[in-house]
Design a protein around this motif. Structure first.
Motif, PDB file in Angstrom:
ATOM      1  N   LEU A  66       0.796  -1.229   0.000  1.00 20.33           N
ATOM      2  CA  LEU A  66       0.000   0.000   0.000  1.00 20.33           C
ATOM      3  C   LEU A  66       0.829   1.280   0.000  1.00 20.33           C
ATOM      4  O   LEU A  66       0.279   2.364  -0.197  1.00 20.33           O
ATOM      5  N   ARG A  67       2.133   1.184   0.233  1.00 20.19           N
ATOM      6  CA  ARG A  67       2.944   2.403   0.266  1.00 20.19           C
ATOM      7  C   ARG A  67       3.078   2.972  -1.146  1.00 20.19           C
ATOM      8  O   ARG A  67       3.671   2.337  -2.016  1.00 20.19           O
ATOM      9  N   PRO A  68       2.574   4.175  -1.381  1.00 20.92           N
ATOM     10  CA  PRO A  68       2.640   4.738  -2.733  1.00 20.92           C
ATOM     11  C   PRO A  68       3.959   5.412  -3.057  1.00 20.92           C
ATOM     12  O   PRO A  68       4.239   5.716  -4.211  1.00 20.92           O
ATOM     13  N   GLY A  69       4.779   5.693  -2.024  1.00 27.76           N
ATOM     14  CA  GLY A  69       6.041   6.395  -2.263  1.00 27.76           C
ATOM     15  C   GLY A  69       5.849   7.881  -2.475  1.00 27.76           C
ATOM     16  O   GLY A  69       6.623   8.516  -3.176  1.00 27.76           O
ATOM     17  N   GLY A  70       4.788   8.430  -1.888  1.00 26.14           N
ATOM     18  CA  GLY A  70       4.512   9.865  -2.029  1.00 26.14           C
ATOM     19  C   GLY A  70       3.382  10.105  -3.016  1.00 26.14           C
ATOM     20  O   GLY A  70       3.097   9.281  -3.887  1.00 26.14           O
ATOM     21  N   TRP A  71       2.725  11.268  -2.878  1.00 24.40           N
ATOM     22  CA  TRP A  71       1.574  11.578  -3.716  1.00 24.40           C
ATOM     23  C   TRP A  71       1.933  11.721  -5.192  1.00 24.40           C
ATOM     24  O   TRP A  71       1.187  11.292  -6.066  1.00 24.40           O
ATOM     25  N   ARG A  72       3.096  12.317  -5.464  1.00 20.11           N
ATOM     26  CA  ARG A  72       3.493  12.479  -6.864  1.00 20.11           C
ATOM     27  C   ARG A  72       3.700  11.125  -7.528  1.00 20.11           C
ATOM     28  O   ARG A  72       3.281  10.899  -8.671  1.00 20.11           O
ATOM     29  N   ARG A  73       4.339  10.228  -6.828  1.00 17.51           N
ATOM     30  CA  ARG A  73       4.574   8.891  -7.379  1.00 17.51           C
ATOM     31  C   ARG A  73       3.253   8.140  -7.515  1.00 17.51           C
ATOM     32  O   ARG A  73       3.043   7.416  -8.495  1.00 17.51           O
ATOM     33  N   LEU A  74       2.367   8.321  -6.546  1.00 20.26           N
ATOM     34  CA  LEU A  74       1.057   7.681  -6.617  1.00 20.26           C
ATOM     35  C   LEU A  74       0.287   8.143  -7.848  1.00 20.26           C
ATOM     36  O   LEU A  74      -0.230   7.330  -8.625  1.00 20.26           O
ATOM     37  N   LEU A  75       0.217   9.459  -8.038  1.00 22.92           N
ATOM     38  CA  LEU A  75      -0.522  10.005  -9.179  1.00 22.92           C
ATOM     39  C   LEU A  75       0.134   9.633 -10.504  1.00 22.92           C
ATOM     40  O   LEU A  75      -0.550   9.313 -11.481  1.00 22.92           O
ATOM     41  N   ALA A  76       1.472   9.672 -10.532  1.00 21.75           N
ATOM     42  CA  ALA A  76       2.180   9.320 -11.764  1.00 21.75           C
ATOM     43  C   ALA A  76       1.951   7.853 -12.122  1.00 21.75           C
ATOM     44  O   ALA A  76       1.664   7.518 -13.283  1.00 21.75           O
ATOM     45  N   GLY A  77       2.066   6.976 -11.133  1.00 21.41           N
ATOM     46  CA  GLY A  77       1.855   5.556 -11.385  1.00 21.41           C
ATOM     47  C   GLY A  77       0.443   5.254 -11.840  1.00 21.41           C
ATOM     48  O   GLY A  77       0.226   4.470 -12.777  1.00 21.41           O
ATOM     49  N   ALA A  78      -0.541   5.888 -11.176  1.00 22.64           N
ATOM     50  CA  ALA A  78      -1.941   5.675 -11.545  1.00 22.64           C
ATOM     51  C   ALA A  78      -2.206   6.175 -12.960  1.00 22.64           C
ATOM     52  O   ALA A  78      -2.865   5.495 -13.763  1.00 22.64           O
ATOM     53  N   ALA A  79      -1.686   7.355 -13.291  1.00 30.16           N
ATOM     54  CA  ALA A  79      -1.899   7.933 -14.618  1.00 30.16           C
ATOM     55  C   ALA A  79      -1.260   7.080 -15.703  1.00 30.16           C
ATOM     56  O   ALA A  79      -1.873   6.792 -16.744  1.00 30.16           O
ATOM     57  N   VAL A  80      -0.023   6.644 -15.470  1.00 29.50           N
ATOM     58  CA  VAL A  80       0.671   5.818 -16.461  1.00 29.50           C
ATOM     59  C   VAL A  80      -0.052   4.488 -16.641  1.00 29.50           C
ATOM     60  O   VAL A  80      -0.235   4.007 -17.768  1.00 29.50           O
ATOM     61  N   GLY A  81      -0.488   3.884 -15.526  1.00 30.57           N
ATOM     62  CA  GLY A  81      -1.192   2.612 -15.605  1.00 30.57           C
ATOM     63  C   GLY A  81      -2.448   2.710 -16.454  1.00 30.57           C
ATOM     64  O   GLY A  81      -2.683   1.884 -17.344  1.00 30.57           O
ATOM     65  N   VAL A  82      -3.257   3.733 -16.207  1.00 32.46           N
ATOM     66  CA  VAL A  82      -4.495   3.921 -16.962  1.00 32.46           C
ATOM     67  C   VAL A  82      -4.189   4.214 -18.425  1.00 32.46           C
ATOM     68  O   VAL A  82      -4.808   3.641 -19.333  1.00 32.46           O
ATOM     69  N   LEU A  83      -3.224   5.105 -18.672  1.00 31.48           N
ATOM     70  CA  LEU A  83      -2.894   5.481 -20.051  1.00 31.48           C
ATOM     71  C   LEU A  83      -2.350   4.304 -20.859  1.00 31.48           C
ATOM     72  O   LEU A  83      -2.703   4.143 -22.036  1.00 31.48           O
ATOM     73  N   VAL A  84      -1.496   3.493 -20.250  1.00 30.54           N
ATOM     74  CA  VAL A  84      -0.947   2.333 -20.966  1.00 30.54           C
ATOM     75  C   VAL A  84      -2.063   1.368 -21.330  1.00 30.54           C
ATOM     76  O   VAL A  84      -2.136   0.870 -22.466  1.00 30.54           O
ATOM     77  N   LEU A  85      -2.958   1.109 -20.384  1.00 24.00           N
ATOM     78  CA  LEU A  85      -4.037   0.171 -20.650  1.00 24.00           C
ATOM     79  C   LEU A  85      -4.989   0.707 -21.719  1.00 24.00           C
ATOM     80  O   LEU A  85      -5.400  -0.025 -22.634  1.00 24.00           O
ATOM     81  N   VAL A  86      -5.335   1.984 -21.632  1.00 30.29           N
ATOM     82  CA  VAL A  86      -6.206   2.596 -22.642  1.00 30.29           C
ATOM     83  C   VAL A  86      -5.532   2.562 -24.017  1.00 30.29           C
ATOM     84  O   VAL A  86      -6.184   2.297 -25.037  1.00 30.29           O
ATOM     85  N   ALA A  87      -4.223   2.825 -24.056  1.00 36.44           N
ATOM     86  CA  ALA A  87      -3.490   2.785 -25.328  1.00 36.44           C
ATOM     87  C   ALA A  87      -3.522   1.388 -25.930  1.00 36.44           C
ATOM     88  O   ALA A  87      -3.676   1.226 -27.149  1.00 36.44           O
ATOM     89  N   VAL A  88      -3.388   0.368 -25.098  1.00 37.50           N
ATOM     90  CA  VAL A  88      -3.452  -1.017 -25.579  1.00 37.50           C
ATOM     91  C   VAL A  88      -4.813  -1.296 -26.205  1.00 37.50           C
ATOM     92  O   VAL A  88      -4.908  -1.857 -27.304  1.00 37.50           O
ATOM     93  N   TYR A  89      -5.876  -0.892 -25.519  1.00 38.75           N
ATOM     94  CA  TYR A  89      -7.219  -1.127 -26.051  1.00 38.75           C
ATOM     95  C   TYR A  89      -7.438  -0.360 -27.357  1.00 38.75           C
ATOM     96  O   TYR A  89      -8.057  -0.876 -28.301  1.00 38.75           O
ATOM     97  N   ALA A  90      -6.937   0.870 -27.415  1.00 32.82           N
ATOM     98  CA  ALA A  90      -7.122   1.690 -28.612  1.00 32.82           C
ATOM     99  C   ALA A  90      -6.383   1.091 -29.809  1.00 32.82           C
ATOM    100  O   ALA A  90      -6.933   0.998 -30.914  1.00 32.82           O
ATOM    101  N   VAL A  91      -5.140   0.681 -29.611  1.00 34.20           N
ATOM    102  CA  VAL A  91      -4.356   0.086 -30.699  1.00 34.20           C
ATOM    103  C   VAL A  91      -4.990  -1.232 -31.147  1.00 34.20           C
ATOM    104  O   VAL A  91      -5.068  -1.527 -32.348  1.00 34.20           O
TER     105      VAL A  91
END
Length: 279
Positions: free
Chosen positions: A80-105
């Protein structure tokens, strides 16, 4: 002292793997009994159950961790340790974007192959606006799965290679969904073709979600990526008209993309770990 510390780590790892085995047996038995009860009582599985049922793994994992008295607490075993809010938001954003990109392609490739056509620009805009909002809302539900699969189980099997652990977790995750998808198909609330393709698609998705956790050292990117209310079929017109063969082709395309993304993410993580160790 080094030998004592090594012995303690070894015993903890052994206890964790035993606990992981108990978790796998218990969680698969629980979902099988629950779905079997719906069938035995001739009661249609309610629409809310797949969402609420995602908390079954978290509850079972919690019980197993407490019973095994594993050191470190839930923050450690559920990653559960996110490593700070910036890392949490960055990881969440990248995760969603990568998955959406996979579906789009995958949707574009399906159109290129003549399997289906992509929805129009206006609909795509609506989907783009919907994804981040619902990813946050549905994270309340996917949290219950991810802390168990990509949290506890991935932590318990952390001594294995990435591909061995992520594939094993993915296979257990697929098995967890078989009773639910099978029961829904028997009751007629889910077409058999969709039940088969959706179940098989979980394996590469699970491996990619494990790669997010490995890359960011936290379960949160997987929680939000899993919560993105989207699949390749959502980006295609009249997906209900697709036969099993076409659906499996789309699953194969998406699987290849997900595994490629997982390979890039996991290799990058290992490379950084080797550099840090050398320094």
């Amino acid at each position: 002292m080094p030998m004592l510390a090594s012995l303690i780590v070894q015993r903890t790892n052994t206890s964790a793997r035993r606990a992981a085995l108990r978790f796998v047996v218990a969680v698969l038995a629980t979902v099988t009994v629950v779905c079997g009860a719906f069938l035995a009582l001739d009661t249609e599985i309610p629409e809310w159950f797949p969402t609420v049922g995602r908390w079954i793994p978290a509850v079972v994992a919690l019980a197993v961790i407490r019973a095994a008295r594993l050191p470190g607490g839930l923050v450690y075993w559920w990653k559960l340790r996110p490593g700070g809010w910036r890392r949490l938001l960055a990881g969440a954003a990248v995760g969603v974007l990568v998955l959406v990109a996979v579906y789009a392609v995958a949707a574009l490739l399906a159109q290129f192959l003549g399997i289906a056509t992509v929805i129009d620009a206006a609909a795509l805009g609506s989907v783009a606006l919907m994804v981040p909002v619902f990813a946050v809302v549905f994270a309340v539900s996917t949290f219950g799965e991810e802390v168990a699969w990509r949290g506890f189980l991935q932590q318990a099997w952390s001594g294995w290679s990435f591909w061995r652990s992520s594939t094993s977790i993915g296979l257990v995750w697929v098995a967890f969904h078989v009773p639910l998808h099978g029961a829904m198909a028997v009751q007629g609330t889910l077409p058999w073709s969709t039940a088969v393709s959706a179940t098989l698609a979980l394996l590469p998705l699970g491996i990619l979600l494990s790669a997010f956790v490995m890359r960011w050292g936290s379960v949160w990117p997987a929680v939000f990526a899993h919560a993105a209310p989207l699949t390749t079929l959502n980006l295609l017109t009249e997906p209900g008209e697709l036969g099993l063969g076409d659906q499996l082709t789309i699953v194969a395309i998406g699987s290849a993309l997900m595994l490629a993304a997982a390979s890039v993410l996991s290799n990058g993580r290992r490379a950084r770990s080797r550099v840090a160790a050398a320094a």
